[in-house]
Design an enzyme around this catalytic site. Structure first.
Site, mmCIF file in Angstrom:
data_model
loop_
_atom_site.group_PDB
_atom_site.id
_atom_site.type_symbol
_atom_site.label_atom_id
_atom_site.label_comp_id
_atom_site.label_asym_id
_atom_site.label_seq_id
_atom_site.Cartn_x
_atom_site.Cartn_y
_atom_site.Cartn_z
ATOM 1 N N GLU A 10 -5.713 -8.346 0.278
ATOM 2 C CA GLU A 10 -6.378 -8.087 1.556
ATOM 3 C C GLU A 10 -7.837 -7.766 1.311
ATOM 4 O O GLU A 10 -8.167 -7.017 0.389
ATOM 5 C CB GLU A 10 -5.800 -6.857 2.292
ATOM 6 C CG GLU A 10 -4.500 -7.070 2.988
ATOM 7 C CD GLU A 10 -3.985 -5.801 3.683
ATOM 8 O OE1 GLU A 10 -4.802 -4.958 4.110
ATOM 9 O OE2 GLU A 10 -2.763 -5.684 3.791
ATOM 10 N N GLU A 44 0.789 -1.237 0.000
ATOM 11 C CA GLU A 44 0.000 0.000 0.000
ATOM 12 C C GLU A 44 0.820 1.285 0.000
ATOM 13 O O GLU A 44 0.765 2.073 0.954
ATOM 14 C CB GLU A 44 -0.982 0.001 1.181
ATOM 15 C CG GLU A 44 -2.002 -1.110 1.097
ATOM 16 C CD GLU A 44 -3.100 -1.002 2.160
ATOM 17 O OE1 GLU A 44 -2.964 -0.184 3.076
ATOM 18 O OE2 GLU A 44 -4.084 -1.738 2.048
HETATM 19 C C1 GBH Z 1 -4.662 -2.148 5.282
HETATM 20 O O1 GBH Z 1 -4.740 -0.793 5.175
HETATM 21 C C2 GBH Z 1 -3.325 -2.469 5.809
HETATM 22 O O2 GBH Z 1 -2.520 -3.082 4.833
HETATM 23 C C3 GBH Z 1 -3.359 -3.273 7.062
HETATM 24 O O3 GBH Z 1 -2.128 -3.196 7.692
HETATM 25 C C4 GBH Z 1 -4.498 -2.802 7.930
HETATM 26 O O4 GBH Z 1 -4.488 -3.386 9.199
HETATM 27 C C5 GBH Z 1 -5.770 -3.129 7.231
HETATM 28 O O5 GBH Z 1 -5.770 -2.622 5.932
HETATM 29 C C6 GBH Z 1 -7.021 -2.662 7.954
HETATM 30 O O6 GBH Z 1 -7.029 -1.273 8.066
HETATM 31 O O7 GBH Z 1 -9.274 4.155 0.562
HETATM 32 O O8 GBH Z 1 -11.599 4.719 0.292
HETATM 33 O O9 GBH Z 1 -10.991 2.584 1.143
HETATM 34 C C7 GBH Z 1 -5.965 -0.318 4.715
HETATM 35 C C8 GBH Z 1 -5.896 1.127 4.431
HETATM 36 C C9 GBH Z 1 -6.954 3.067 3.838
HETATM 37 C C10 GBH Z 1 -8.271 1.088 4.069
HETATM 38 C C11 GBH Z 1 -8.160 3.875 3.964
HETATM 39 C C12 GBH Z 1 -9.498 1.893 4.213
HETATM 40 C C13 GBH Z 1 -10.509 3.927 3.774
HETATM 41 C C14 GBH Z 1 -10.706 4.755 2.613
HETATM 42 N N1 GBH Z 1 -7.127 1.808 4.498
HETATM 43 N N2 GBH Z 1 -9.332 3.148 3.643
HETATM 44 S S1 GBH Z 1 -10.644 3.994 1.059
#
Ligand code: GBH
Length: 459
Positions: free
Chosen positions: A363, A167
């Site tokens: 994921e 990411e």
């Molecule tokens: C992942 O991040 C990670 O890789 C992991 O470490 C983490 O524990 C897991 O997910 C759960 O959070 O971009 O419109 O979907 C996820 C990153 C970024 C996901 C922001 C949700 C919300 C807005 N996140 N996102 S969107």
């Protein structure tokens, strides 16, 4: 329990974790400090002042965790290697004890017939590299490649899938533009060079892994369909810009060797040669999916937004994330939109055509504030529904012609959810963070039941 989706033969099912979120043992066996150790020690960064110092104590309890995976019956396990365990200062001397840990982990996975899938950088950058400029510095990309060589030479004969980075969009946006993740920098658009250096590090590490004899190399990149808040030209334009910055910026260079229009100029130095490295061929492309993004033009009054996870929305942005309404929500507040997964998979196929290699969902998962009941059970039927519906969405994408090869559940265990500490629980296995007791949830049982009766057995 509800019916299991129909997936192609050989489809890989796995679980996923990341080093800082599960390992603990931050001061043991020569591990160096990482930016997340530093960040967690600063006041008011993490909910309830929690840290990953102990987390799931997986560093010591990995045999129990591998036994849980073995009983679960999934094909693969995606974990990350802690860079500061292997190269404590980020460059220079290698710490043999750190490598030994992953050697033991990989061997126990193989003994349980589980394919190891390793991420090299899941956000725990060695602090010494941060002190030298971190991802704002081009040198960090070269350091990632050196570390990839060390790990690839030791584990390349046994690890089945490789991902240099996880990411890059989140590291850039949350870590460097908004400052809600380590290293806590709020640079706004000045964070763009970070994206370039992460991508360059990815490309150099792909080459280093190949040179070390590793096979099956990809990336784990967070992507989401971006929906305009309305059909007005203003909202559509804002959504397209957002899509460019969170999706295309991180996928175009990798898959096509070019930045989206106008962005190459925002990057440090001439990027032509770098783009050749960044687009080094991949065996597969990994998409992490959580929820779609609803985006409108600024001034629409949508300032408070789950998309930015509680971060103050900076002023003067040319777009505005909005609340997605009309969907179920997880306890984290994220909208449950399984069809968004089908949509992003199909969008990638349409956008990149034959430049898109086979895809894995690296994921997908949901947080509910699960509790163990008086019978020692965790009834997380909403998580069962979540994964069933998201796997149905994958099956729909396959029907539409997308070559999806696997799906990794985030996560095997409840773990340290970054700035949210231990409040958010994504696991198929519940963890009591006082006693470290593990309790398989109903969602674990649901997968287990299906996997035990899978006609083709393990893929
Ligand atoms: C992942 O991040 C990670 O890789 C992991 O470490 C983490 O524990 C897991 O997910 C759960 O959070 O971009 O419109 O979907 C996820 C990153 C970024 C996901 C922001 C949700 C919300 C807005 N996140 N996102 S969107």
């Amino acid at each position: 329990m509800s019916e299991f989706p129909t997936l192609p033969n050989g489809f890989v099912l796995g679980t996923a974790t990341a080093s800082y979120q599960v390992e603990g043992a931050v001061d043991e066996d020569g591990r160096g400090r990482s930016v997340w150790d530093t960040f967690c020690a600063e006041p008011d960064r993490i909910k309830n002042g929690e840290t990953g110092d102990v987390a799931c104590d997986h560093y010591h309890r990995y045999p129990e965790d591998v036994a849980l995976m073995s009983e679960l019956g999934m094909d693969a396990y995606r974990f990350s290697i802690a860079w500061p365990r292997v190269v404590p200062d980020g460059s220079g001397p290698v710490n043999p004890a750190g490598l030994d840990f992953y050697d033991r982990l990989v061997d126990s996975l193989l003994a349980a017939e589980i394919t190891p899938a390793a991420t090299l950088f899941h956000w725990d950058l060695p602090q010494a590299l941060q002190d030298a400029g971190g991802w704002q510095s081009r040198d960090t990309a070269a350091r990632l490649a050196e570390y990839a060589t060390v790990v690839g030479e030791r584990l390349g004969d046994r690890v089945g899938m490789w991902m240099p980075i996880n990411e890059p969009v989140v590291v850039t946006m949350f870590g460097h533009a908004l400052g809600v993740h380590a290293p806590g920098l709020a640079l706004g658009f000045d964070a763009l060079p970070v994206a370039h250096h992460l991508l360059l590090g990815h490309g150099l590490a792909v080459q280093a892994l190949r040179a070390a004899g590793c096979s099956s190399i990809g990336i784990a990149s967070n992507h989401a369909p971006t929906w305009p808040a309305s059909s007005s030209p203003e909202d559509q334009e804002a959504a397209a810009l957002y899509d460019t910055l969170v999706n295309r910026l991180f996928a175009d260079p990798v898959l096509t060797g070019a930045y989206p229009e106008g962005l190459a100029e925002a990057m440090p130095g001439p990027v032509e040669d770098d783009l050749k490295v960044i687009s080094s061929p991949l065996d597969w492309f990994g998409i992490n999916y959580y929820q779609p993004s609803l985006v409108g033009a600024p001034g629409g009054g949508g300032a408070e937004s789950p998309v930015l996870e509680g971060a103050p929305v900076p002023e003067g942005l040319p777009f505005e994330p909005r609340q997605l309404t009309g969907y179920d929500r997880t306890d984290f507040g994220w909208a449950v939109v399984p069809d968004g997964l089908r949509e992003i998979l199909v969008t990638f196929r349409e956008r990149y055509g034959d430049a898109l290699p086979p895809v894995y969902v690296t994921e997908s998962g949901c947080s509910f504030h699960d509790v163990v009941d008086e019978h020692g059970q965790v009834h997380d039927e909403r998580r069962v529904a979540y994964h069933r519906e998201h796997l149905d969405a994958v099956a729909a994408a396959v029907d539409a012609g997308v070559d999806v090869r696997g799906y990794f559940v985030w996560s095997l265990l409840d773990n340290f959810e970054w700035a949210e500490g231990f409040t958010e629980r994504f696991g198929l296995v519940h963890v009591d963070f006082e006693t470290q007791h593990r309790t398989p949830k109903d969602s674990y049982r649901w997968f287990q039941q299906h996997l035990a009766t899978r006609p083709s057995g393990k893929s």
